[in-house]
Design an enzyme around this catalytic site. Structure first.
Site, PDB file in Angstrom:
ATOM      1  N   GLU A  69      -7.739 -11.793   0.969  1.00 17.55           N
ATOM      2  CA  GLU A  69      -8.095 -13.137   1.462  1.00 17.55           C
ATOM      3  C   GLU A  69      -6.867 -14.032   1.568  1.00 17.55           C
ATOM      4  O   GLU A  69      -6.722 -14.799   2.518  1.00 17.55           O
ATOM      5  CB  GLU A  69      -9.136 -13.779   0.541  1.00 17.55           C
ATOM      6  CG  GLU A  69     -10.504 -13.146   0.689  1.00 17.55           C
ATOM      7  CD  GLU A  69     -11.521 -13.647  -0.314  1.00 17.55           C
ATOM      8  OE1 GLU A  69     -12.717 -13.516  -0.034  1.00 17.55           O
ATOM      9  OE2 GLU A  69     -11.131 -14.145  -1.387  1.00 17.55           O
ATOM     10  N   GLY A  83     -12.136 -15.416  -4.997  1.00 15.37           N
ATOM     11  CA  GLY A  83     -12.031 -14.080  -5.578  1.00 15.37           C
ATOM     12  C   GLY A  83     -13.276 -13.644  -6.319  1.00 15.37           C
ATOM     13  O   GLY A  83     -13.286 -12.587  -6.952  1.00 15.37           O
ATOM     14  N   THR A 132     -21.379 -16.186   2.448  1.00 15.28           N
ATOM     15  CA  THR A 132     -21.279 -17.201   3.495  1.00 15.28           C
ATOM     16  C   THR A 132     -20.474 -16.650   4.679  1.00 15.28           C
ATOM     17  O   THR A 132     -20.855 -16.849   5.844  1.00 15.28           O
ATOM     18  CB  THR A 132     -20.608 -18.491   2.941  1.00 15.28           C
ATOM     19  OG1 THR A 132     -21.060 -18.709   1.601  1.00 15.28           O
ATOM     20  CG2 THR A 132     -20.959 -19.696   3.786  1.00 15.28           C
ATOM     21  N   GLY A 169     -17.763 -12.382   1.391  1.00 14.97           N
ATOM     22  CA  GLY A 169     -18.768 -13.082   0.594  1.00 14.97           C
ATOM     23  C   GLY A 169     -20.004 -13.357   1.434  1.00 14.97           C
ATOM     24  O   GLY A 169     -20.029 -13.070   2.636  1.00 14.97           O
ATOM     25  N   ASP A 184     -13.471 -18.498   5.900  1.00 13.13           N
ATOM     26  CA  ASP A 184     -13.762 -17.820   4.637  1.00 13.13           C
ATOM     27  C   ASP A 184     -14.599 -18.744   3.748  1.00 13.13           C
ATOM     28  O   ASP A 184     -14.633 -19.962   3.962  1.00 13.13           O
ATOM     29  CB  ASP A 184     -12.438 -17.447   3.938  1.00 13.13           C
ATOM     30  CG  ASP A 184     -12.592 -16.294   2.957  1.00 13.13           C
ATOM     31  OD1 ASP A 184     -13.734 -15.917   2.630  1.00 13.13           O
ATOM     32  OD2 ASP A 184     -11.556 -15.759   2.515  1.00 13.13           O
ATOM     33  N   GLY A 185     -15.211 -18.169   2.742  1.00 13.66           N
ATOM     34  CA  GLY A 185     -15.943 -18.955   1.756  1.00 13.66           C
ATOM     35  C   GLY A 185     -15.023 -19.351   0.617  1.00 13.66           C
ATOM     36  O   GLY A 185     -13.810 -19.126   0.656  1.00 13.66           O
TER      37      GLY A 185
HETATM   38  C1  5RP Z   1     -14.637 -13.372  -2.269  1.00  7.46           C
HETATM   39  C2  5RP Z   1     -14.568 -14.853  -2.184  1.00  7.46           C
HETATM   40  C3  5RP Z   1     -15.711 -15.548  -1.550  1.00  7.46           C
HETATM   41  O1  5RP Z   1     -15.238 -16.309  -0.500  1.00  7.46           O
HETATM   42  C4  5RP Z   1     -16.357 -16.416  -2.573  1.00  7.46           C
HETATM   43  O2  5RP Z   1     -16.723 -15.592  -3.660  1.00  7.46           O
HETATM   44  C5  5RP Z   1     -17.572 -17.147  -2.013  1.00  7.46           C
HETATM   45  O3  5RP Z   1     -18.624 -16.254  -1.860  1.00  7.46           O
HETATM   46  P1  5RP Z   1     -20.055 -16.704  -1.349  1.00  7.46           P
HETATM   47  O4  5RP Z   1     -19.904 -17.136   0.056  1.00  7.46           O
HETATM   48  O5  5RP Z   1     -20.900 -15.450  -1.512  1.00  7.46           O
HETATM   49  O6  5RP Z   1     -20.552 -17.810  -2.239  1.00  7.46           O
HETATM   50  O7  5RP Z   1     -13.622 -15.478  -2.601  1.00  7.46           O
HETATM   51  O8  5RP Z   1     -13.538 -12.819  -2.946  1.00  7.46           O
END
Ligand code: 5RP
Length: 227
Positions: A105, A97, A30, A28, A83-84
Protein backbone atom coordinates in the site's frame (compact mmCIF):
# COMPACT_ATOMS: atom_id res chain seq x y z
CA UNK A 1 -23.92 -6.73 4.95
CA UNK A 2 -23.21 -3.51 3.09
CA UNK A 3 -21.74 -0.70 5.18
CA UNK A 4 -23.45 2.44 3.82
CA UNK A 5 -20.51 4.66 4.83
CA UNK A 6 -17.99 2.55 2.92
CA UNK A 7 -20.35 2.32 -0.04
CA UNK A 8 -20.89 6.10 -0.13
CA UNK A 9 -17.14 6.83 0.10
CA UNK A 10 -16.30 4.33 -2.65
CA UNK A 11 -19.01 5.76 -4.89
CA UNK A 12 -17.77 9.33 -4.40
CA UNK A 13 -14.20 8.30 -5.29
CA UNK A 14 -15.37 7.14 -8.73
CA UNK A 15 -15.78 10.76 -9.83
CA UNK A 16 -11.97 11.20 -9.65
CA UNK A 17 -11.42 8.57 -12.35
CA UNK A 18 -11.01 9.86 -15.90
CA UNK A 19 -10.48 8.04 -19.17
CA UNK A 20 -6.88 6.87 -19.86
CA UNK A 21 -5.84 7.11 -16.23
CA UNK A 22 -3.46 4.86 -14.33
CA UNK A 23 -5.24 3.97 -11.10
CA UNK A 24 -3.88 2.40 -7.89
CA UNK A 25 -6.22 -0.06 -6.22
CA UNK A 26 -6.20 -0.30 -2.43
CA UNK A 27 -6.90 -3.24 -0.16
CA UNK A 28 -9.69 -3.91 2.32
CA UNK A 29 -13.48 -3.96 2.30
CA UNK A 30 -13.89 -0.32 1.22
CA UNK A 31 -11.31 -0.64 -1.55
CA UNK A 32 -13.11 -3.82 -2.67
CA UNK A 33 -16.34 -1.87 -3.16
CA UNK A 34 -14.40 0.76 -5.14
CA UNK A 35 -12.84 -1.91 -7.37
CA UNK A 36 -16.26 -3.42 -8.09
CA UNK A 37 -17.76 -0.03 -8.93
CA UNK A 38 -14.75 0.96 -11.03
CA UNK A 39 -15.02 -2.25 -13.07
CA UNK A 40 -18.69 -1.54 -13.69
CA UNK A 41 -18.00 2.05 -14.76
CA UNK A 42 -15.16 1.00 -17.07
CA UNK A 43 -17.56 -1.47 -18.75
CA UNK A 44 -20.50 0.93 -18.96
CA UNK A 45 -18.47 3.83 -20.36
CA UNK A 46 -15.91 1.78 -22.28
CA UNK A 47 -13.03 3.56 -20.53
CA UNK A 48 -9.34 2.78 -20.92
CA UNK A 49 -8.00 2.38 -17.38
CA UNK A 50 -4.80 0.66 -16.29
CA UNK A 51 -4.53 -0.45 -12.67
CA UNK A 52 -1.77 -1.44 -10.26
CA UNK A 53 -2.90 -3.14 -7.06
CA UNK A 54 -1.77 -3.09 -3.43
CA UNK A 55 -2.33 -6.79 -2.77
CA UNK A 56 -2.68 -10.10 -4.52
CA UNK A 57 -6.34 -10.17 -3.44
CA UNK A 58 -7.14 -6.79 -5.02
CA UNK A 59 -5.18 -7.62 -8.18
CA UNK A 60 -7.05 -10.90 -8.63
CA UNK A 61 -10.41 -9.35 -7.86
CA UNK A 62 -9.86 -6.51 -10.32
CA UNK A 63 -8.65 -8.84 -13.08
CA UNK A 64 -11.60 -11.18 -12.49
CA UNK A 65 -13.94 -8.22 -13.04
CA UNK A 66 -12.28 -7.35 -16.34
CA UNK A 67 -10.00 -4.50 -15.24
CA UNK A 68 -6.54 -4.30 -16.78
CA UNK A 69 -4.03 -4.89 -13.97
CA UNK A 70 -0.29 -4.53 -14.49
CA UNK A 71 2.68 -4.94 -12.12
CA UNK A 72 3.63 -1.71 -10.35
CA UNK A 73 7.02 -1.70 -12.03
CA UNK A 74 5.34 -1.48 -15.45
CA UNK A 75 3.98 1.94 -14.48
CA UNK A 76 5.99 5.19 -14.31
CA UNK A 77 3.41 7.00 -12.26
CA UNK A 78 -0.18 6.47 -11.17
CA UNK A 79 -2.62 9.33 -11.67
CA UNK A 80 -4.60 8.44 -8.57
CA UNK A 81 -4.52 5.77 -5.89
CA UNK A 82 -7.72 4.92 -4.03
CA UNK A 83 -7.35 3.09 -0.74
CA UNK A 84 -9.03 2.67 2.63
CA UNK A 85 -7.56 3.42 6.07
CA UNK A 86 -7.89 2.08 9.58
CA UNK A 87 -7.70 5.42 11.35
CA UNK A 88 -7.29 8.97 10.09
CA UNK A 89 -6.73 12.24 11.95
CA UNK A 90 -7.72 15.84 11.04
CA UNK A 91 -4.34 16.41 9.29
CA UNK A 92 -5.12 13.37 7.08
CA UNK A 93 -2.33 11.31 8.62
CA UNK A 94 -3.34 7.74 9.18
CA UNK A 95 -2.73 4.20 10.29
CA UNK A 96 -3.03 1.48 7.67
CA UNK A 97 -2.27 -2.21 7.47
CA UNK A 98 -5.31 -3.75 9.14
CA UNK A 99 -5.44 -6.01 6.10
CA UNK A 100 -1.68 -6.70 6.33
CA UNK A 101 -1.04 -4.96 3.00
CA UNK A 102 0.78 -1.89 4.33
CA UNK A 103 4.07 -2.40 2.47
CA UNK A 104 2.47 -2.73 -0.96
CA UNK A 105 0.00 0.00 0.00
CA UNK A 106 2.77 2.45 0.84
CA UNK A 107 4.89 1.81 -2.23
CA UNK A 108 1.85 2.10 -4.50
CA UNK A 109 0.85 5.31 -2.67
CA UNK A 110 4.32 6.78 -3.23
CA UNK A 111 3.94 6.10 -6.96
CA UNK A 112 0.71 8.11 -7.21
CA UNK A 113 0.27 11.78 -8.03
CA UNK A 114 -2.84 11.91 -5.87
CA UNK A 115 -3.83 9.67 -2.96
CA UNK A 116 -7.50 9.38 -2.12
CA UNK A 117 -8.63 7.59 1.03
CA UNK A 118 -12.14 6.28 1.32
CA UNK A 119 -13.46 5.65 4.82
CA UNK A 120 -16.66 5.39 6.79
CA UNK A 121 -17.06 7.96 9.61
CA UNK A 122 -15.90 5.47 12.29
CA UNK A 123 -12.30 5.77 11.01
CA UNK A 124 -11.94 9.44 11.93
CA UNK A 125 -10.13 10.23 15.16
CA UNK A 126 -8.71 13.34 16.84
CA UNK A 127 -5.44 11.58 17.65
CA UNK A 128 -4.04 8.43 16.06
CA UNK A 129 -3.53 5.41 18.26
CA UNK A 130 -6.86 3.77 18.94
CA UNK A 131 -6.00 1.32 16.13
CA UNK A 132 -2.92 -0.82 16.79
CA UNK A 133 -0.06 0.13 14.47
CA UNK A 134 0.94 -2.74 12.14
CA UNK A 135 4.65 -3.19 11.44
CA UNK A 136 5.86 -5.55 8.70
CA UNK A 137 9.02 -7.40 9.72
CA UNK A 138 11.26 -9.88 7.95
CA UNK A 139 10.88 -13.38 9.47
CA UNK A 140 14.63 -13.76 10.03
CA UNK A 141 15.42 -12.35 13.45
CA UNK A 142 11.85 -11.21 14.02
CA UNK A 143 11.97 -12.26 17.70
CA UNK A 144 14.74 -9.69 18.17
CA UNK A 145 12.69 -6.99 16.48
CA UNK A 146 9.79 -7.97 18.75
CA UNK A 147 12.03 -7.59 21.82
CA UNK A 148 13.20 -4.17 20.64
CA UNK A 149 9.59 -3.02 20.24
CA UNK A 150 8.73 -4.44 23.66
CA UNK A 151 11.71 -3.46 25.81
CA UNK A 152 13.33 -0.50 24.03
CA UNK A 153 10.21 1.24 22.76
CA UNK A 154 7.67 -0.10 25.26
CA UNK A 155 5.00 -0.53 22.57
CA UNK A 156 3.33 -3.72 23.85
CA UNK A 157 3.86 -5.71 20.62
CA UNK A 158 1.98 -8.81 19.47
CA UNK A 159 2.67 -10.98 16.45
CA UNK A 160 -0.42 -11.09 14.26
CA UNK A 161 -1.87 -14.60 14.01
CA UNK A 162 -4.23 -16.35 11.63
CA UNK A 163 -7.45 -17.99 12.80
CA UNK A 164 -5.66 -21.34 13.29
CA UNK A 165 -3.09 -19.72 15.60
CA UNK A 166 -0.20 -19.78 13.14
CA UNK A 167 1.75 -16.62 12.30
CA UNK A 168 0.12 -14.53 9.62
CA UNK A 169 2.32 -13.92 6.58
CA UNK A 170 1.96 -11.01 4.17
CA UNK A 171 1.90 -11.10 0.38
CA UNK A 172 5.69 -10.78 0.52
CA UNK A 173 6.00 -13.59 3.10
CA UNK A 174 6.81 -11.40 6.08
CA UNK A 175 5.26 -11.17 9.56
CA UNK A 176 3.15 -8.43 11.08
CA UNK A 177 3.76 -7.16 14.59
CA UNK A 178 0.98 -4.89 15.94
CA UNK A 179 1.99 -2.27 18.51
CA UNK A 180 0.23 0.21 20.75
CA UNK A 181 1.03 3.83 19.89
CA UNK A 182 -1.79 5.46 21.88
CA UNK A 183 0.66 7.07 24.30
CA UNK A 184 3.12 8.30 21.64
CA UNK A 185 3.08 12.10 21.24
CA UNK A 186 5.32 12.45 18.19
CA UNK A 187 4.41 9.92 15.52
CA UNK A 188 6.82 11.46 13.00
CA UNK A 189 9.71 10.65 15.35
CA UNK A 190 8.38 7.14 15.88
CA UNK A 191 8.06 6.61 12.11
CA UNK A 192 11.74 7.63 11.68
CA UNK A 193 12.86 5.40 14.52
CA UNK A 194 10.98 2.36 13.21
CA UNK A 195 12.11 2.61 9.61
CA UNK A 196 15.76 2.83 10.68
CA UNK A 197 15.65 -0.38 12.71
CA UNK A 198 17.11 -3.43 11.01
CA UNK A 199 14.52 -6.12 10.31
CA UNK A 200 11.60 -3.70 9.95
CA UNK A 201 10.48 -3.56 6.34
CA UNK A 202 7.72 -0.96 6.73
CA UNK A 203 5.21 0.40 9.22
CA UNK A 204 1.61 1.47 8.89
CA UNK A 205 2.08 5.15 9.77
CA UNK A 206 1.07 6.99 6.61
CA UNK A 207 2.15 10.57 7.28
CA UNK A 208 1.62 13.30 4.65
CA UNK A 209 0.46 10.77 2.07
CA UNK A 210 -3.30 11.22 1.82
CA UNK A 211 -4.27 14.19 -0.39
CA UNK A 212 -8.04 13.78 -0.33
CA UNK A 213 -10.10 12.06 2.33
CA UNK A 214 -13.60 10.97 1.41
CA UNK A 215 -15.79 10.21 4.40
CA UNK A 216 -18.88 8.24 3.49
CA UNK A 217 -21.51 10.36 5.12
CA UNK A 218 -24.82 11.55 3.71
CA UNK A 219 -23.66 13.34 1.60
CA UNK A 220 -20.03 12.20 1.30
CA UNK A 221 -17.63 14.64 2.92
CA UNK A 222 -14.52 15.59 0.90
CA UNK A 223 -11.55 16.87 2.93
CA UNK A 224 -8.38 18.05 1.19
CA UNK A 225 -5.00 18.04 2.92
CA UNK A 226 -3.75 21.51 3.83
CA UNK A 227 -0.02 21.82 3.16
C1 5RP B 1 -5.27 -2.94 4.52
C2 5RP B 1 -5.65 -1.55 4.88
C3 5RP B 1 -7.06 -1.15 4.66
O1 5RP B 1 -7.08 -0.04 3.84
C4 5RP B 1 -7.67 -0.83 5.98
O2 5RP B 1 -7.52 -1.97 6.80
C5 5RP B 1 -9.14 -0.45 5.85
O3 5RP B 1 -9.89 -1.58 5.59
P1 5RP B 1 -11.47 -1.54 5.45
O4 5RP B 1 -11.79 -0.75 4.24
O5 5RP B 1 -11.86 -3.00 5.34
O6 5RP B 1 -12.04 -0.92 6.70
O7 5RP B 1 -4.85 -0.76 5.33
O8 5RP B 1 -3.93 -3.23 4.83
Amino acid sequence: MVNPGKEAAATAALSYVEDNMYVGLGTGSTAKIFIEKLAQRVKDENLTITCAATSIFSAELAASLGLKVVPLDDVDELDINVDGADEVDPQLNGIKGGGAALFYEKIVAKTAKKNIWIVDPSKQSEQLGSFKLPIEVLPFGSKHVFNYLKHDLNLDPTFRLQADGSLLTTDSDNYIIDVDVAKIDNLYELADELIRHVGILEHGLFMDICDILIVGDEPAQIIERQN
